[in-house]
Design a protein around this motif. Structure first.
Motif, PDB file in Angstrom:
ATOM      1  N   GLN A 125       0.821  -1.210   0.000  1.00 25.24           N
ATOM      2  CA  GLN A 125       0.000   0.000   0.000  1.00 25.24           C
ATOM      3  C   GLN A 125       0.856   1.261   0.000  1.00 25.24           C
ATOM      4  O   GLN A 125       0.589   2.214  -0.740  1.00 25.24           O
ATOM      5  CB  GLN A 125      -0.936   0.005   1.206  1.00 25.24           C
ATOM      6  N   LEU A 126       1.891   1.287   0.809  1.00 22.47           N
ATOM      7  CA  LEU A 126       2.790   2.438   0.825  1.00 22.47           C
ATOM      8  C   LEU A 126       3.449   2.644  -0.540  1.00 22.47           C
ATOM      9  O   LEU A 126       3.584   3.779  -1.017  1.00 22.47           O
ATOM     10  CB  LEU A 126       3.860   2.263   1.897  1.00 22.47           C
ATOM     11  N   ALA A 127       3.854   1.548  -1.173  1.00 19.71           N
ATOM     12  CA  ALA A 127       4.510   1.644  -2.473  1.00 19.71           C
ATOM     13  C   ALA A 127       3.542   2.138  -3.547  1.00 19.71           C
ATOM     14  O   ALA A 127       3.924   2.925  -4.422  1.00 19.71           O
ATOM     15  CB  ALA A 127       5.107   0.295  -2.868  1.00 19.71           C
ATOM     16  N   VAL A 128       2.290   1.694  -3.487  1.00 19.38           N
ATOM     17  CA  VAL A 128       1.285   2.186  -4.434  1.00 19.38           C
ATOM     18  C   VAL A 128       1.117   3.689  -4.281  1.00 19.38           C
ATOM     19  O   VAL A 128       1.105   4.443  -5.258  1.00 19.38           O
ATOM     20  CB  VAL A 128      -0.065   1.474  -4.219  1.00 19.38           C
ATOM     21  N   TRP A 129       0.985   4.154  -3.040  1.00 19.84           N
ATOM     22  CA  TRP A 129       0.861   5.592  -2.803  1.00 19.84           C
ATOM     23  C   TRP A 129       2.089   6.348  -3.296  1.00 19.84           C
ATOM     24  O   TRP A 129       1.965   7.423  -3.875  1.00 19.84           O
ATOM     25  CB  TRP A 129       0.657   5.860  -1.316  1.00 19.84           C
ATOM     26  N   GLU A 130       3.264   5.790  -3.043  1.00 18.60           N
ATOM     27  CA  GLU A 130       4.497   6.468  -3.452  1.00 18.60           C
ATOM     28  C   GLU A 130       4.551   6.635  -4.969  1.00 18.60           C
ATOM     29  O   GLU A 130       4.875   7.712  -5.482  1.00 18.60           O
ATOM     30  CB  GLU A 130       5.719   5.678  -2.961  1.00 18.60           C
ATOM     31  N   ILE A 131       4.227   5.579  -5.691  1.00 13.96           N
ATOM     32  CA  ILE A 131       4.203   5.671  -7.150  1.00 13.96           C
ATOM     33  C   ILE A 131       3.153   6.683  -7.600  1.00 13.96           C
ATOM     34  O   ILE A 131       3.381   7.506  -8.488  1.00 13.96           O
ATOM     35  CB  ILE A 131       3.920   4.292  -7.782  1.00 13.96           C
ATOM     36  N   ALA A 132       1.994   6.631  -6.950  1.00 12.74           N
ATOM     37  CA  ALA A 132       0.883   7.474  -7.374  1.00 12.74           C
ATOM     38  C   ALA A 132       1.120   8.948  -7.127  1.00 12.74           C
ATOM     39  O   ALA A 132       0.715   9.787  -7.927  1.00 12.74           O
ATOM     40  CB  ALA A 132      -0.399   7.034  -6.665  1.00 12.74           C
ATOM     41  N   TYR A 133       1.794   9.283  -6.030  1.00 11.22           N
ATOM     42  CA  TYR A 133       1.828  10.679  -5.619  1.00 11.22           C
ATOM     43  C   TYR A 133       3.200  11.342  -5.670  1.00 11.22           C
ATOM     44  O   TYR A 133       3.341  12.483  -5.271  1.00 11.22           O
ATOM     45  CB  TYR A 133       1.173  10.826  -4.239  1.00 11.22           C
ATOM     46  N   GLU A 134       4.188  10.650  -6.191  1.00 16.82           N
ATOM     47  CA  GLU A 134       5.442  11.299  -6.532  1.00 16.82           C
ATOM     48  C   GLU A 134       5.397  11.692  -8.006  1.00 16.82           C
ATOM     49  O   GLU A 134       4.788  10.997  -8.823  1.00 16.82           O
ATOM     50  CB  GLU A 134       6.645  10.378  -6.289  1.00 16.82           C
ATOM     51  N   THR A 135       6.052  12.783  -8.356  1.00 19.52           N
ATOM     52  CA  THR A 135       6.048  13.217  -9.745  1.00 19.52           C
ATOM     53  C   THR A 135       7.017  12.415 -10.603  1.00 19.52           C
ATOM     54  O   THR A 135       6.819  12.271 -11.795  1.00 19.52           O
ATOM     55  CB  THR A 135       6.408  14.711  -9.839  1.00 19.52           C
ATOM     56  N   SER A 136       8.064  11.877 -10.009  1.00 22.72           N
ATOM     57  CA  SER A 136       9.068  11.133 -10.747  1.00 22.72           C
ATOM     58  C   SER A 136       8.590   9.722 -11.070  1.00 22.72           C
ATOM     59  O   SER A 136       7.704   9.178 -10.402  1.00 22.72           O
ATOM     60  CB  SER A 136      10.359  11.048  -9.924  1.00 22.72           C
ATOM     61  N   THR A 137       9.185   9.122 -12.088  1.00 25.51           N
ATOM     62  CA  THR A 137       8.964   7.703 -12.362  1.00 25.51           C
ATOM     63  C   THR A 137      10.249   6.899 -12.186  1.00 25.51           C
ATOM     64  O   THR A 137      10.257   5.692 -12.395  1.00 25.51           O
ATOM     65  CB  THR A 137       8.465   7.493 -13.808  1.00 25.51           C
ATOM     66  N   THR A 138      11.326   7.579 -11.781  1.00 22.66           N
ATOM     67  CA  THR A 138      12.624   6.908 -11.694  1.00 22.66           C
ATOM     68  C   THR A 138      13.243   6.948 -10.305  1.00 22.66           C
ATOM     69  O   THR A 138      14.201   6.223 -10.038  1.00 22.66           O
ATOM     70  CB  THR A 138      13.630   7.533 -12.681  1.00 22.66           C
ATOM     71  N   LYS A 139      12.719   7.765  -9.431  1.00 23.15           N
ATOM     72  CA  LYS A 139      13.286   7.876  -8.088  1.00 23.15           C
ATOM     73  C   LYS A 139      12.157   7.904  -7.059  1.00 23.15           C
ATOM     74  O   LYS A 139      11.384   8.853  -6.998  1.00 23.15           O
ATOM     75  CB  LYS A 139      14.136   9.133  -7.941  1.00 23.15           C
ATOM     76  N   TYR A 140      12.093   6.845  -6.280  1.00 25.52           N
ATOM     77  CA  TYR A 140      11.077   6.750  -5.245  1.00 25.52           C
ATOM     78  C   TYR A 140      11.744   6.503  -3.894  1.00 25.52           C
ATOM     79  O   TYR A 140      12.677   5.712  -3.789  1.00 25.52           O
ATOM     80  CB  TYR A 140      10.112   5.597  -5.525  1.00 25.52           C
ATOM     81  N   SER A 141      11.241   7.149  -2.871  1.00 26.55           N
ATOM     82  CA  SER A 141      11.706   6.929  -1.507  1.00 26.55           C
ATOM     83  C   SER A 141      10.619   7.361  -0.547  1.00 26.55           C
ATOM     84  O   SER A 141      10.086   8.473  -0.654  1.00 26.55           O
ATOM     85  CB  SER A 141      12.989   7.712  -1.216  1.00 26.55           C
ATOM     86  N   LEU A 142      10.290   6.511   0.386  1.00 27.36           N
ATOM     87  CA  LEU A 142       9.280   6.843   1.389  1.00 27.36           C
ATOM     88  C   LEU A 142       9.864   7.632   2.546  1.00 27.36           C
ATOM     89  O   LEU A 142       9.174   7.923   3.512  1.00 27.36           O
ATOM     90  CB  LEU A 142       8.622   5.561   1.901  1.00 27.36           C
ATOM     91  N   SER A 143      11.143   7.992   2.426  1.00 27.51           N
ATOM     92  CA  SER A 143      11.793   8.783   3.477  1.00 27.51           C
ATOM     93  C   SER A 143      11.771  10.277   3.187  1.00 27.51           C
ATOM     94  O   SER A 143      11.998  11.089   4.083  1.00 27.51           O
ATOM     95  CB  SER A 143      13.248   8.321   3.668  1.00 27.51           C
ATOM     96  N   ASP A 144      11.523  10.643   1.927  1.00 28.36           N
ATOM     97  CA  ASP A 144      11.495  12.062   1.571  1.00 28.36           C
ATOM     98  C   ASP A 144      10.658  12.241   0.318  1.00 28.36           C
ATOM     99  O   ASP A 144      10.050  11.305  -0.184  1.00 28.36           O
ATOM    100  CB  ASP A 144      12.912  12.616   1.376  1.00 28.36           C
ATOM    101  N   GLY A 145      10.642  13.454  -0.186  1.00 26.86           N
ATOM    102  CA  GLY A 145       9.881  13.731  -1.394  1.00 26.86           C
ATOM    103  C   GLY A 145       8.470  14.200  -1.088  1.00 26.86           C
ATOM    104  O   GLY A 145       8.129  14.556   0.035  1.00 26.86           O
ATOM    105  N   TRP A 146       7.623  14.210  -2.114  1.00 32.52           N
ATOM    106  CA  TRP A 146       6.250  14.684  -1.960  1.00 32.52           C
ATOM    107  C   TRP A 146       5.435  13.797  -1.027  1.00 32.52           C
ATOM    108  O   TRP A 146       4.542  14.259  -0.332  1.00 32.52           O
ATOM    109  CB  TRP A 146       5.561  14.738  -3.313  1.00 32.52           C
ATOM    110  N   PHE A 147       5.722  12.521  -1.042  1.00 30.61           N
ATOM    111  CA  PHE A 147       4.981  11.562  -0.212  1.00 30.61           C
ATOM    112  C   PHE A 147       5.982  10.763   0.610  1.00 30.61           C
ATOM    113  O   PHE A 147       6.942  10.217   0.069  1.00 30.61           O
ATOM    114  CB  PHE A 147       4.159  10.622  -1.093  1.00 30.61           C
ATOM    115  N   SER A 148       5.780  10.715   1.901  1.00 37.49           N
ATOM    116  CA  SER A 148       6.697   9.973   2.767  1.00 37.49           C
ATOM    117  C   SER A 148       5.914   9.305   3.890  1.00 37.49           C
ATOM    118  O   SER A 148       4.740   9.611   4.114  1.00 37.49           O
ATOM    119  CB  SER A 148       7.774  10.895   3.349  1.00 37.49           C
ATOM    120  N   ALA A 149       6.561   8.388   4.571  1.00 38.68           N
ATOM    121  CA  ALA A 149       5.908   7.639   5.652  1.00 38.68           C
ATOM    122  C   ALA A 149       6.834   7.565   6.854  1.00 38.68           C
ATOM    123  O   ALA A 149       8.053   7.545   6.717  1.00 38.68           O
ATOM    124  CB  ALA A 149       5.558   6.228   5.180  1.00 38.68           C
ATOM    125  N   SER A 150       6.242   7.519   8.045  1.00 41.10           N
ATOM    126  CA  SER A 150       7.040   7.438   9.275  1.00 41.10           C
ATOM    127  C   SER A 150       6.231   6.735  10.350  1.00 41.10           C
ATOM    128  O   SER A 150       5.033   6.510  10.218  1.00 41.10           O
ATOM    129  CB  SER A 150       7.448   8.834   9.744  1.00 41.10           C
TER     130      SER A 150
END
Length: 236
Positions: A125-150
């Motif tokens: 679920q976190l990965a789906v959100w990360e793909i969906a709500y980051e603008t990039s298609t090549t760099k994903y991280s749940l530690s920073d960026g537009w969408f993150s988790a903690s």
């Protein structure tokens, strides 16, 4: 959900279009999870929200055929809260255009992870959100960026999710053959997606995939326009 926002250099359309003839009405009467969920905090455009991340188990019936329905889904729409009700089911969603890459990434993710625990469920679920709500298609991280988790409860899931995202972006995981992305949508409710099996085509038949007037353009995130006004997002 009919939300559309324009931002500096970014156009987000968080909208699921009018269903085509291949769609059906489904009444969901019970909402549960498949393997449990994990609680934590996600930050969307700098605004923190408490969430319970995990795969849903939705049961109900097809209103056209009265047949029982049981679906294992993930949330794609973070602007609404999931509840029982009537949804439009659309099989073989196609975003198309420059944003097709994100759909392929979501399909690769869903097709290559087995949900065996609350951690793997939350991770997808976190990965789906990360793909969906980051603008990039090549760099994903749940530690920073537009969408993150903690949050300590999400720690293991977050590590797993970042690993999944790495495999997706490196091309180690591909969308599986003979699969399609399906959805449930309803005004005032939370849009759901899941990976389905593509039905076999009769010899010589021309596939007629469901088309969408609009779907999350780029599965992107709202940019500058949302900085200039307060917008509250509700998560699953």
């Amino acid at each position: 959900m009919k939300h559309a926002y324009l931002s500096t250099g970014v156009a987000l359309v968080l909208a699921l279009g009018v269903a085509q003839p291949a769609s059906a009405l489904v009444k969901i009467t019970n909402v549960a999870t498949t393997k449990g969920s994990k609680a934590g905090t996600v930050s969307y455009f700098g605004s923190g929200r408490s969430v319970n991340a995990g795969q849903f188990l939705l049961t109900g019936k097809d209103l056209d055929t009265n047949a029982a329905v049981s679906l294992k889904t993930f949330c794609i729409d973070i602007f609404n809260t999931l509840k029982t009700g009537t949804f439009t089911r659309t099989d073989d969603v196609n975003v198309g255009g420059q944003y097709a890459a994100k759909q392929d990434q979501v399909m690769a993710l869903l097709g290559n992870v087995s949900i065996t625990s609350a951690d793997t469920s939350a991770a997808v679920q976190l990965a789906v959100w990360e793909i969906a709500y980051e603008t990039s298609t090549t760099k994903y991280s749940l530690s920073d960026g537009w969408f993150s988790a903690s949050g300590s409860s999400l720690s293991a899931a977050k590590t797993l999710a970042n690993g999944y995202l790495s495999k997706v972006t490196k091309g180690d995981w591909k969308a599986l053959a003979n699969t399609q992305l399906n959805s449930l949508t309803a005004d005032g409710n939370q849009d759901q997606i899941w990976l389905g099996t593509r039905p076999p085509q009769a010899p010589g038949a021309v596939p007629e995939p469901a088309s969408w007037a609009m779907m999350i353009a780029g599965f992107g995130l709202i940019g500058g326009a949302m900085r200039r006004r307060s917008v509250q997002a509700r998560f699953a």
